[in-house]
Design an enzyme around this catalytic site. Structure first.
Site, mmCIF file in Angstrom:
data_model
loop_
_atom_site.group_PDB
_atom_site.id
_atom_site.type_symbol
_atom_site.label_atom_id
_atom_site.label_comp_id
_atom_site.label_asym_id
_atom_site.label_seq_id
_atom_site.Cartn_x
_atom_site.Cartn_y
_atom_site.Cartn_z
ATOM 1 N N LYS A 12 0.832 -1.223 0.000
ATOM 2 C CA LYS A 12 0.000 0.000 0.000
ATOM 3 C C LYS A 12 0.858 1.262 0.000
ATOM 4 C CE LYS A 12 -2.516 -1.579 3.565
ATOM 5 N NZ LYS A 12 -2.258 -3.031 3.539
ATOM 6 N N HIS A 149 -5.725 2.915 13.369
ATOM 7 C CA HIS A 149 -5.157 2.465 12.099
ATOM 8 C C HIS A 149 -6.072 1.448 11.428
ATOM 9 C CE1 HIS A 149 -1.443 4.291 13.629
ATOM 10 N NE2 HIS A 149 -1.005 4.265 12.379
ATOM 11 N N LYS A 153 -2.901 -3.620 10.080
ATOM 12 C CA LYS A 153 -1.638 -3.209 10.698
ATOM 13 C C LYS A 153 -1.101 -4.328 11.590
ATOM 14 C CE LYS A 153 0.643 0.512 13.187
ATOM 15 N NZ LYS A 153 1.822 0.372 12.326
ATOM 16 N N GLY A 159 4.186 2.641 15.938
ATOM 17 C CA GLY A 159 5.495 3.252 16.199
ATOM 18 C C GLY A 159 5.355 4.732 16.535
#
Ligand code: NAP
Length: 261
Positions: A12, A149, A153, A159
């Site tokens: 992506k 998200h 993920k 992070g």
């Protein structure tokens, strides 16, 4: 001309990176590596296509790139970095999940002058969100992070959330307790503690990458929110890093290190 190999080129983010590099006048993609998608064409940003190939080692030997850009998977990034760094190829890494200690160990084995640049978030707005959060934490130490998200993920917390918690921990002068943990009715309801900052991770289809840093004070709250609406948000930061790594060496973490002021 900076020759770049992109790993995770059919992914992506990787495919946006290939396209963005193709649209510059001073960089080019010399290999698009994605073992599971070998032969797949990706948009080269110039109105054509580039075919993905399977083997990073062969690509490095054949194309002699200056830089590798990696947006792959936490299970793949370490092997890719070993191969590139051993060949003296500067690395720009977006893949999250490797600790700072692991990154440091990887770059310590590389030839002198090689740079390993890692940013947990390449979106410039997200870097500003972290800067503003550090400023606010000095005056409003009660804070929780909500990161949201897409549901594919691989790691949680993100992070970016880990780095934001660390930045807040370094900035605030007092560490308030995070109440409610001992009275949770469902495990995890109060989130995870990272550097004594509470972090909540949401994973849902439809989301890209979003984070809200929520401060509470007497009679007031302050929200600092960043939204990556699509994955092109990461490419200006990636291009900035590709330009910068040639003049740097060793481990460099965070886009902040490349931004002035
Ligand atoms: P994605 O769509 O799953 O793309 C990853 C691509 O890497 C897939 O095509 C995958 O192939 C491929 N791949 C797996 N192993 C590989 C290897 N050894 N060599 C080359 N390619 C390999 O994931 P994404 O959303 O693009 O995200 C990729 C990584 O970047 C994740 O860790 C994500 O958290 C991180 N990320 C970072 C930022 C940032 O700003 N730092 C922003 C967004 C995402 P298969 O599908 O066949 O496994």
């Amino acid at each position: 001309m900076i020759d770049v190999v992109v790993t995770g080129a059919a992914g992506k983010v990787g495919r946006e990176v290939v396209k963005a590099i193709g649209q510059t006048s001073d960089m080019r993609v010399v290999a698009a590596v994605d073992p599971g998608q070998a032969g797949m064409p990706v948009d080269d940003g110039k109105g054509g296509e580039i075919q993905c190939v399977a083997d990073l080692g062969v690509s490095i030997a054949e194309t002699n790139p200056a830089v590798m850009v990696d947006f792959t998977h936490p299970s793949a990034v370490e092997g890719n970095l070993r191969a590139a760094l051993a060949a003296g190829v500067d690395c720009v890494v977006g893949t999250t999940g490797l600790s700072e200690g692991s990154l440091r160990a990887l770059v310590s084995d590389a030839p002198d002058g090689t740079c390993l640049f890692m940013a947990p978030n390449f979106a410039i707005g997200a870097v500003l969100m972290m800067r503003f959060a550090a400023q606010a934490a000095r005056y409003m130490p009660h804070v929780e992070i909500l990161e949201l998200h897409h549901d594919q993920k691989a790691d949680a917390p993100s992070g970016t959330a880990l780095l934001t918690a660390e930045i807040i921990a370094n900035a605030r002068q007092t560490v308030p307790s995070a109440p409610g943990r001992e009275t949770e009715l469902a495990e995890g309801a109060r989130g995870a503690l990272v550097d004594n900052v509470t972090v909540h991770s949401v994973r849902l289809p439809g989301l890209v990458a979003h984070q809200e840093v929520l401060f509470g004070g007497q009679g007031q709250t302050l929200s600092i929110r960043h939204d990556s609406i699509d994955r092109t948000s990461f490419t200006p930061g990636v291009l900035m890093a590709v330009e910068a790594v040639g003049a740097r060496s060793g481990l460099v973490i965070g886009l902040d290190a490349l931004m002035e002021g």
